[in-house]
Design an enzyme around this catalytic site. Sequence first.
Site, mmCIF file in Angstrom:
data_model
loop_
_atom_site.group_PDB
_atom_site.id
_atom_site.type_symbol
_atom_site.label_atom_id
_atom_site.label_comp_id
_atom_site.label_asym_id
_atom_site.label_seq_id
_atom_site.Cartn_x
_atom_site.Cartn_y
_atom_site.Cartn_z
ATOM 1 N N SER A 165 0.800 -1.259 -0.158
ATOM 2 C CA SER A 165 0.015 0.155 -0.199
ATOM 3 C C SER A 165 0.830 1.100 0.185
ATOM 4 O O SER A 165 0.292 2.496 -0.505
ATOM 5 C CB SER A 165 -0.863 -0.073 1.327
ATOM 6 N N ASP A 192 -4.072 8.754 7.006
ATOM 7 C CA ASP A 192 -5.075 7.928 7.580
ATOM 8 C C ASP A 192 -4.301 7.125 8.603
ATOM 9 O O ASP A 192 -3.231 7.496 9.064
ATOM 10 C CB ASP A 192 -5.828 6.915 6.890
ATOM 11 N N HIS A 203 -1.175 5.345 6.961
ATOM 12 C CA HIS A 203 -0.244 5.762 5.758
ATOM 13 C C HIS A 203 -0.141 7.252 5.597
ATOM 14 O O HIS A 203 -0.940 8.117 6.434
ATOM 15 C CB HIS A 203 -1.245 5.415 4.703
#
Length: 336
Positions: A45, A308, A311
């Site tokens: 990610s 978030d 991240h």
Amino acid sequence: MENSRSPSIIFFAYTTIVLIGSINCRDNNNNLVTNQSALFVFGDSVFDAGNNNYIDTLPSFRSNYWPYGQTTFKFPTGRVSDGRTIPDFIAEYAWLPLIPPYLQPSNGQNQFTYGVSFASAGAGALAGTFPGMVIDLKTQLNNFRKVENVLRSKLGEEDGKRRYIYVDFVVGNTTAVIKEVYKIGGRKFGFLNMGAYDCAPALLIIDQTKIGSCFKPVTELINLHNEKLRNGLRRLERELSGFKYAFHDYHTSLSERMNNPSKYGFKEGKKACCGTGPLRGINTCGGRMGVSQSYELCENVTDYLFFDPFHLTEKVHQQIAELIWSGSTNERHRTL
């Protein structure tokens, strides 16, 4: 690497890998038109440019909804951030266009000549990491081989072949991948250790009796991983003739920004911009859990280290990319 356009391979460790190679392109008269750099990205990610948009997976493994992408793109691209990621900035510094996700339907053969991203949110070095839900590292490598075959078919065996001159940065937690690149011709590598994600907002709220404290069990695992990484690099240096490496202390770079946010232009080093609960550490950003959810969103994302609960923001990605690209001596150890 600053201001350099020489053909190279760049890997970023974390289970994420980036390669910059070169492709020779010739006109119809067999004249060399350009010795063009190309960027190939592997990972999870941290680097996913949107591949998970095109696979059958859970909403929690996607970020193709608002407010992701709000800063630069003004719409969600599938990147798990408010904007650009580290590879996006590396592409910019290498004078390359934005690198697309491999599974993007509009991709054409010409697009691959600049590179492509194979990264998938949730992916790991092992196939057992969320099987069937993500694109694991082995599959990413297989996709890379498919692109290589396409380029060789399009440009010819010799001119389509990437000439691996240097391996400038390597980040990865699997020596098998490193050895495979070594066999291709890579000799100079660079590594990033694992960042201080034990102190990410999501981890800071796990122990309800110590909100705001780093999660010790994960701290121990990260420290162990980083120690084994260094030991593994030393072992590879003994085993592989000509193997040299540079090492960027990503753990320290991130920790310094968490603990001294104002020094680096941030106001919040521990609270996420998007989420709910204490420190916005519950990952509901954009309704991530797949149900109709409310979530909080900060007014100024550039004040925040984390977008978030897990991240980072585009602003941090740019700072880290600049450190890596310039080879900043105060945050990079050289053994080359």
